[in-house]
Enzyme design. Sequence first.
Site, PDB file in Angstrom:
ATOM      1  CE1 TYR A 128      -3.604   2.639   1.209  1.00  0.00           C
ATOM      2  CE2 TYR A 128      -1.947   3.260   2.831  1.00  0.00           C
ATOM      3  CZ  TYR A 128      -3.133   3.521   2.173  1.00  0.00           C
ATOM      4  OH  TYR A 128      -3.854   4.652   2.484  1.00  0.00           O
ATOM      5  CE  LYS A 187      -3.105   5.397  -0.903  1.00  0.00           C
ATOM      6  NZ  LYS A 187      -4.193   6.034  -1.650  1.00  0.00           N
TER       7      LYS A 187
END
Length: 275
Positions: free
Chosen positions: A155, A159
């Site tokens: 994740y 980002k």
Amino acid sequence: MRRLQDKVAIITGAGGGIGRGIAVRFAAEGAKVGVLDRRKSMCDAVVDEIRAAGGAALALECDVTNEEQVTAAVETLSAAFGTVNVLVNNAAVMPSGRIHETSPEDFDRCVAVNLRGAFLMSRAVIPGMLAARSGSIIHMASVTAILGLPGIAAYSMTKGGLTALARAMSTDYARLGIRVNAVSPGTIDSPMLHNFVAAQSNPELMRKAYDEMHPIGRVGTIDEVASVFVFLASDEASFVTGANYEVDGGLGVKGEQPQDKPADYPDSKASVLDI
Ligand SMILES: NC(=O)c1ccc[n+]([C@@H]2O[C@H](COP(=O)([O-])OP(=O)(O)OC[C@H]3O[C@@H](n4cnc5c(N)ncnc54)[C@H](O)[C@@H]3O)[C@@H](O)[C@H]2O)c1
């Protein structure tokens, strides 16, 4: 005059959480809003809420990883309200686990939604923005892009990719009327946080740790994040492009992490003593 009067905005992952908050605020500021999410029922609920408050909105059932669905969603919104002026790439999934605990399928899904989704959505709206020589694209990143919080490596990587994408895109379109920025929230009181905390060994302790680790002494609210999106979408931000706004109560500056590491997680202090 409201701050987003007459703008047409599309917000991905707007069926709940922070995306819903951004959609509602955009509509209150006068934007005509495309509420895009995977399931129609999620979109419908937010559209009903916006219309009940006197705003204009359209439900767009769409998987952002699917090129055909993305193209159709942008065409549907443009036909209803006109050229899309604002794109918020907010949809995301967050598999938890360190890299050796993350399945290739979860990794691929995370990249597909968080990065390919932002790419496909941008690709679909940019021709209209170029023709109008006006547009604002905002990628939802996260403070995890720079902090390296434990247990969410895939994740966090996506980002970081989104902040790089905002910087790279900003130079490509700076002279063509399109501004591209990223927003990196700290921990926000939202369903994503609730689900993550609930999956931890000691949810109550974890929740408290999240409040404590922010210099401001608490996690943020959805409305505090939405305010920054309103600014970046509006003409008030006409000289702002390629930026990454940290909306994190000072977390990115302080860089502390919640103390809920797995038992076998490397402890830097112990390692130093061992040497
Ligand atoms: N909650 C936080 O503390 C926090 C902190 C930093 C950044 N963020 C970011 O903010 C954004 C919103 O997070 P949230 O907390 O509201 O989480 P959330 O899970 O409630 O929202 C994500 C939304 O994306 C949608 N979505 C997922 N896959 C999709 C797909 N393939 N196509 C279309 N929609 C899809 C989901 O249905 C959901 O509505 C995310 O990008 C997240 O990474 C959240």
